[in-house]
Design a protein around this motif. Structure first.
Motif, PDB file in Angstrom:
ATOM      1  N   SER A 122      -7.395  -0.349  -0.476  1.00  0.00           N
ATOM      2  CA  SER A 122      -6.376   0.501  -0.638  1.00  0.00           C
ATOM      3  C   SER A 122      -5.248   0.357  -1.331  1.00  0.00           C
ATOM      4  O   SER A 122      -4.336   1.248  -0.982  1.00  0.00           O
ATOM      5  CB  SER A 122      -6.235   0.892   0.655  1.00  0.00           C
ATOM      6  OG  SER A 122      -7.459   1.954   1.660  1.00  0.00           O
ATOM      7  N   TYR A 123      -4.700  -1.756  -0.907  1.00  0.00           N
ATOM      8  CA  TYR A 123      -3.444  -2.127  -1.113  1.00  0.00           C
ATOM      9  C   TYR A 123      -3.362  -2.198  -3.192  1.00  0.00           C
ATOM     10  O   TYR A 123      -4.101  -2.318  -4.272  1.00  0.00           O
ATOM     11  CB  TYR A 123      -3.070  -3.088  -0.829  1.00  0.00           C
ATOM     12  CG  TYR A 123      -3.309  -3.446   0.817  1.00  0.00           C
ATOM     13  CD1 TYR A 123      -4.222  -2.906   1.433  1.00  0.00           C
ATOM     14  CD2 TYR A 123      -1.519  -3.258   1.259  1.00  0.00           C
ATOM     15  CE1 TYR A 123      -3.763  -2.697   2.975  1.00  0.00           C
ATOM     16  CE2 TYR A 123      -2.073  -2.728   2.283  1.00  0.00           C
ATOM     17  CZ  TYR A 123      -2.560  -2.895   3.435  1.00  0.00           C
ATOM     18  OH  TYR A 123      -2.053  -2.796   4.359  1.00  0.00           O
ATOM     19  N   ASP A 124      -1.995  -1.463  -3.191  1.00  0.00           N
ATOM     20  CA  ASP A 124      -1.747  -1.544  -4.525  1.00  0.00           C
ATOM     21  C   ASP A 124      -1.686  -2.663  -5.774  1.00  0.00           C
ATOM     22  O   ASP A 124      -2.063  -2.469  -6.764  1.00  0.00           O
ATOM     23  CB  ASP A 124      -1.279   0.126  -5.289  1.00  0.00           C
ATOM     24  CG  ASP A 124      -1.253   1.434  -4.165  1.00  0.00           C
ATOM     25  OD1 ASP A 124      -1.322   1.601  -3.208  1.00  0.00           O
ATOM     26  OD2 ASP A 124      -2.251   1.824  -4.424  1.00  0.00           O
ATOM     27  N   THR A 144      -7.286  -1.659   5.080  1.00  0.00           N
ATOM     28  CA  THR A 144      -8.604  -1.458   4.367  1.00  0.00           C
ATOM     29  C   THR A 144      -8.529  -2.345   2.647  1.00  0.00           C
ATOM     30  O   THR A 144      -7.124  -1.953   1.930  1.00  0.00           O
ATOM     31  CB  THR A 144      -9.568  -0.972   3.378  1.00  0.00           C
ATOM     32  OG1 THR A 144      -9.891  -0.607   5.122  1.00  0.00           O
ATOM     33  CG2 THR A 144     -10.502  -0.903   2.142  1.00  0.00           C
ATOM     34  N   SER A 159      -0.497   4.410   0.366  1.00  0.00           N
ATOM     35  CA  SER A 159      -1.299   5.311   0.186  1.00  0.00           C
ATOM     36  C   SER A 159      -0.030   6.040   1.885  1.00  0.00           C
ATOM     37  O   SER A 159       0.541   5.247   2.410  1.00  0.00           O
ATOM     38  CB  SER A 159      -2.272   5.697   1.193  1.00  0.00           C
ATOM     39  OG  SER A 159      -3.161   4.443   0.000  1.00  0.00           O
ATOM     40  N   ASP A 162       0.817  -1.450  -0.082  1.00  0.00           N
ATOM     41  CA  ASP A 162      -0.076   0.646  -0.103  1.00  0.00           C
ATOM     42  C   ASP A 162       0.838   1.335   0.283  1.00  0.00           C
ATOM     43  O   ASP A 162       1.579   1.796   1.087  1.00  0.00           O
ATOM     44  CB  ASP A 162      -0.994  -0.217   0.956  1.00  0.00           C
ATOM     45  CG  ASP A 162      -1.742   1.047   0.958  1.00  0.00           C
ATOM     46  OD1 ASP A 162      -2.729   1.189   2.303  1.00  0.00           O
ATOM     47  OD2 ASP A 162      -1.407   2.354   0.625  1.00  0.00           O
ATOM     48  N   THR A 200      -3.390   1.447   6.764  1.00  0.00           N
ATOM     49  CA  THR A 200      -5.102   1.272   6.802  1.00  0.00           C
ATOM     50  C   THR A 200      -4.901  -0.336   6.689  1.00  0.00           C
ATOM     51  O   THR A 200      -3.924  -1.118   5.707  1.00  0.00           O
ATOM     52  CB  THR A 200      -5.987   1.477   4.934  1.00  0.00           C
ATOM     53  OG1 THR A 200      -6.553   1.260   5.069  1.00  0.00           O
ATOM     54  CG2 THR A 200      -5.010   1.660   4.443  1.00  0.00           C
TER      55      THR A 200
END
Length: 124
Positions: free
Chosen positions: A110-112, A107, A101, A99, A105
């Protein structure tokens, strides 16, 4: 881009242990929060554990607290998941994810970047 490759899955009896590894390549590993997720048979992918960029903070889903430990070695570009006291309900494909970000998080969305997954099977 970050490429992630998991390893360490397998078949283990109830009460046994496994250590999953996730090797990263590409961008600077320490720029990413890292997470482990799992997808049990016939179910949706779910959060398991996550660790911040420098490893100062970790977070676990309730069902694995006290049994699983997430850690990372930024010098080796690797994140680990030590799994002890395994139960049949831990059976799943386990994925690591990165992630980018700023905010830490758990969530899934949210992980890329995601690895291909490694199978963990716990027999009763």
């Amino acid at each position: 881009q970050v490429q992630l490759v998991e390893s360490g899955g397998g078949l283990v009896q109830t009460g046994g242990s496994l250590r999953l590894s996730c090797a990263a390549s590409g961008r600077t590993f320490s720029n990413y929060h890292m997470g482990w997720f799992r997808q049990p048979p016939g179910k949706e992918r779910e959060f398991v554990a996550a660790i911040t960029r420098r490893g100062y903070s970790t977070y676990y889903t309730d069902s694995v607290k006290g049994r699983f430990t997430i850690s990372r070695d930024n010098a080796k570009n690797t994140v680990y998941l030590q799994m002890n006291s395994l139960k049949p309900e831990d059976t799943a494909v386990y994925y690591c994810a990165a992630d980018a970000s700023v905010v830490f998080t758990t969530t899934l969305q949210s992980y890329d970047y995601w690895g291909q997954g490694t199978q963990v099977t716990v027999s009763s």
